[in-house]
Design an enzyme around this catalytic site. Structure first.
Site, PDB file in Angstrom:
ATOM      1  N   HIS A  47     -23.094  52.840   6.828  1.00 32.52           N
ATOM      2  CA  HIS A  47     -24.034  52.960   7.789  1.00 32.52           C
ATOM      3  C   HIS A  47     -25.110  53.779   7.584  1.00 32.52           C
ATOM      4  O   HIS A  47     -26.317  53.289   7.353  1.00 32.52           O
ATOM      5  CB  HIS A  47     -23.349  53.464   9.179  1.00 32.52           C
ATOM      6  CG  HIS A  47     -24.273  53.691  10.150  1.00 32.52           C
ATOM      7  ND1 HIS A  47     -25.253  52.834  10.843  1.00 32.52           N
ATOM      8  CD2 HIS A  47     -24.599  54.824  10.962  1.00 32.52           C
ATOM      9  CE1 HIS A  47     -25.974  53.484  11.462  1.00 32.52           C
ATOM     10  NE2 HIS A  47     -25.498  55.024  11.887  1.00 32.52           N
ATOM     11  N   HIS A  71     -28.025  61.503   8.694  1.00 32.45           N
ATOM     12  CA  HIS A  71     -28.350  61.687  10.194  1.00 32.45           C
ATOM     13  C   HIS A  71     -26.898  61.815  11.131  1.00 32.45           C
ATOM     14  O   HIS A  71     -27.014  62.431  12.050  1.00 32.45           O
ATOM     15  CB  HIS A  71     -29.117  60.544  10.501  1.00 32.45           C
ATOM     16  CG  HIS A  71     -28.259  59.135  10.711  1.00 32.45           C
ATOM     17  ND1 HIS A  71     -28.166  58.355   9.872  1.00 32.45           N
ATOM     18  CD2 HIS A  71     -27.734  58.518  12.091  1.00 32.45           C
ATOM     19  CE1 HIS A  71     -27.615  57.225  10.303  1.00 32.45           C
ATOM     20  NE2 HIS A  71     -27.140  57.414  11.366  1.00 32.45           N
ATOM     21  N   GLU A  75     -23.158  65.421  13.775  1.00 28.02           N
ATOM     22  CA  GLU A  75     -22.653  65.088  14.675  1.00 28.02           C
ATOM     23  C   GLU A  75     -21.124  64.800  14.652  1.00 28.02           C
ATOM     24  O   GLU A  75     -20.276  64.917  15.264  1.00 28.02           O
ATOM     25  CB  GLU A  75     -23.338  63.994  15.461  1.00 28.02           C
ATOM     26  CG  GLU A  75     -23.703  63.865  17.043  1.00 28.02           C
ATOM     27  CD  GLU A  75     -24.229  62.580  17.524  1.00 28.02           C
ATOM     28  OE1 GLU A  75     -24.908  62.091  16.941  1.00 28.02           O
ATOM     29  OE2 GLU A  75     -24.020  62.814  18.689  1.00 28.02           O
ATOM     30  N   ASP A  76     -20.646  64.067  13.441  1.00 25.72           N
ATOM     31  CA  ASP A  76     -19.508  63.139  13.404  1.00 25.72           C
ATOM     32  C   ASP A  76     -18.674  63.954  12.238  1.00 25.72           C
ATOM     33  O   ASP A  76     -17.641  63.284  12.204  1.00 25.72           O
ATOM     34  CB  ASP A  76     -19.727  61.751  13.007  1.00 25.72           C
ATOM     35  CG  ASP A  76     -20.553  61.112  14.047  1.00 25.72           C
ATOM     36  OD1 ASP A  76     -20.665  61.443  15.359  1.00 25.72           O
ATOM     37  OD2 ASP A  76     -20.875  60.060  13.926  1.00 25.72           O
ATOM     38  N   ASP A 143     -31.580  53.517  12.300  1.00 30.27           N
ATOM     39  CA  ASP A 143     -30.253  53.632  12.869  1.00 30.27           C
ATOM     40  C   ASP A 143     -29.936  52.567  13.766  1.00 30.27           C
ATOM     41  O   ASP A 143     -28.755  51.975  13.788  1.00 30.27           O
ATOM     42  CB  ASP A 143     -30.235  55.141  13.472  1.00 30.27           C
ATOM     43  CG  ASP A 143     -28.799  55.471  14.089  1.00 30.27           C
ATOM     44  OD1 ASP A 143     -27.924  55.033  13.383  1.00 30.27           O
ATOM     45  OD2 ASP A 143     -28.730  56.049  15.087  1.00 30.27           O
ATOM     46  N   ASP A 263     -49.295  28.777  20.639  1.00 31.76           N
ATOM     47  CA  ASP A 263     -49.097  29.658  19.426  1.00 31.76           C
ATOM     48  C   ASP A 263     -47.641  29.711  19.043  1.00 31.76           C
ATOM     49  O   ASP A 263     -47.111  30.749  18.270  1.00 31.76           O
ATOM     50  CB  ASP A 263     -49.598  31.026  19.523  1.00 31.76           C
ATOM     51  CG  ASP A 263     -48.940  31.881  20.669  1.00 31.76           C
ATOM     52  OD1 ASP A 263     -48.294  30.984  21.468  1.00 31.76           O
ATOM     53  OD2 ASP A 263     -49.238  33.030  20.821  1.00 31.76           O
TER      54      ASP A 263
HETATM   55 MN    MN Z   1     -25.920  56.375  13.115  1.00 34.04          MN
END
Ligand code: MN
Length: 513
Positions: A47, A71, A75-76, A143, A263
């Protein structure tokens, strides 16, 4: 996404040192996420790798790409910001922190359909992140895009939640940043989950229609190419097909009749410079009959998100209706990548002036709202109460462009009043404003401005702001400046009324002449 794919793409763009940093970040994140899996069953690192890959494709600077890799690690995993800062520098850790804060804000948003008072704090975190560095939002979009692309692995109830949030918050955010291609991708995937039946129906309908018109359009294209060559214009032509979600939205406006949408497919002509755009428009209008109310000059008057192009819809001799979009390479790049285009590593190498509060220093006029947004965020940080209505006006409302008499362009929310304009130009102009002209005519302070208006604020040295003006401003920017001035002047209501009478007399006098 594999490590090798990311490195290979990066090799074409970044220098040796930057590549080494990237490999280091990938090793670090791979180690931290070891043992974790995505819902798809893939190792979790796939990811962040996908996010980084997207950021490289968008042409982002190396710090953003590193932050993309890292990123989710704070957090994880047991990674800390301090560690990231010591390994990859302050800028990278700052970006990672921003992305983490946005994620937490999102996690706290229970019900997006009505993100009202209880989530104001979360929205404000989002704003603060944006206010400090707009790259945070760009990383967040990459993300979100990958999470949407892998949405099939989540349970249906989650799919709907993520899709709705993407459509309501992230697509408009991408649009605000002029990132047209990402906006479209987000809309397309989200809509296919939110309304799968309608998505399929429209897709089938679209394919049927396109089958019919593609051949005819091909003939027009050949004809146009031949004529442009004959006229010595160098150009590229491509066909663009309307996306399903914007078809869905447009159909609602025309009673669901696809015959009324001109269009569905458009021909895009890309040329070297602005002058050639107008020349091509002239050539097309000499070849075919233009539909008069469908000529749009978004070059002279760009869309609020900075989009530029000439649009025209013509009728061919055999009654085919064709839309053309004419633009330069630069405009095309901006239409596709928006703000991300301005972070291109080529332009950024060796200068770091775009980070943090300076991040908007070089923004085009069309993106002035970002500066305005930063002010809102700064006030939220200072603990000031801002209503949801105000946030909506400042951030999510439609925008208009107005001009000063000497042609400078200003970007304001729809419904803005003359004093909003005055304070945007300069706080002293707001302070001493006593009357206003729009398109050469006297215009009351309580009447909204419109797109394309030429606005002139008449000032007088002795004229002063008054308390009642608080009813005559709609933007946070103007309100802030006005309040500051009122406080400074120690103005009380009675004095303001006296001043209002004097001003009104002055306006009446001027109108008589
Ligand atoms: Mn993520």
């Amino acid at each position: 996404m594999k490590r090798r794919e990311v490195i290979e793409l990066a090799r074409q763009i970044y220098d040796e040192d930057q590549l080494a940093e990237l490999e280091h970040a990938i090793d670090y994140a791979t180690d931290k996420h070891a043992g974790q899996k995505r819902k798809s069953g893939e190792p979790y690192i796939s990811h962040p790798l996908a996010v980084a890959h997207t950021l490289i494709e968008w042409g982002m600077d190396i710090d953003s790409v590193l932050a993309g890799i890292l990123h989710d690690s704070v957090e994880d995993t047991d990674a800390t910001l301090e560690e990231i800062e010591s390994l990859f520098g302050h800028d990278v850790s700052f970006l990672v922190d921003g992305v983490t804060k946005v994620s937490q804000a999102r996690a706290g948003m229970r019900d997006l359909g009505s993100y009202l008072p209880q989530t104001k704090d979360n929205l404000s975190k989002l704003l603060i992140a944006v206010s400090q560095d707009v790259r945070v939002i760009i990383i967040k979009l990459a993300d979100r895009l990958h999470n949407l692309q892998t949405l099939q692995f989540l349970p249906p109830s989650k799919q709907t939640k993520v899709a709705r949030e993407s459509l309501e918050v992230f697509a408009p955010m991408a649009d605000r940043l002029g990132m047209g291609r990402v906006r479209m991708q987000i809309e397309e995937i989200s809509f296919s989950y939110l309304n799968p039946k309608e998505f399929q129906r429209l897709k089938t309908l679209m394919n049927k229609r396109l089958g019919k018109s593609t051949r005819k359009l091909g003939a027009v294209r050949v004809e146009v190419e031949r004529e442009l060559k004959k006229q010595g214009v160098s150009f590229e032509v491509s066909g663009r097909v309307k996306n399903i979600y914007s078809l869905h939205r447009k159909l609602k406006k025309v009673d669901g009749n696809i015959e009324h949408i001109y269009d569905l497919m458009a021909l895009r002509v890309i040329v070297a410079d602005k002058e050639t755009c107008y020349r091509v428009l002239g050539i097309l209008h000499a070849m075919y009959q233009p539909m008069l109310n469908r000529i749009k000059d978004y070059i002279a008057v760009p869309k609020p998100n900075g989009y530029q192009s000439l649009h025209t819809t013509v009728i061919t001799p055999n009654k085919q209706i064709v839309e053309f979009q004419i633009r330069t390479h630069g405009m095309h790049e901006y239409a596709e990548r928006g703000l991300a285009a301005s972070f291109h590593y080529h332009e950024e190498k060796g200068k770091k002036g775009y980070t943090r509060n300076k991040s908007t220093a070089h923004l085009p006029a069309e993106l002035q709202w970002i500066t305005q947004m930063q002010e809102v965020a700064a006030r939220l940080r200072d603990g000031e109460e801002i209503s949801q209505k105000q946030l909506d006006i400042d951030l999510f409302g439609d925008r208009i462009f107005v001009y000063s008499p000497n042609g400078d362009i200003y970007n304001l929310p729809e419904g803005a009043l003359p004093l909003d304009f005055a304070y945007l130009v300069h706080s002293d102009i707001g302070k001493h404003a006593y009357s206003c002209q729009v398109n050469g005519k006297i215009h009351a302070f309580d009447k909204p401005l419109h797109n394309g208006d030429v606005v002139e604020i008449m000032t007088r040295k002795l004229s002063q702001p008054k308390q009642s003006w608080q009813e005559l401003v709609t933007t946070t920017h103007a309100r802030t400046k006005l309040r500051m001035q009122l406080r400074k002047l120690g103005i009380i209501e009675t004095v303001s009324n006296a001043a209002a009478i004097i001003r009104d007399k002055a306006i009446r006098k001027k109108t008589k002449h």
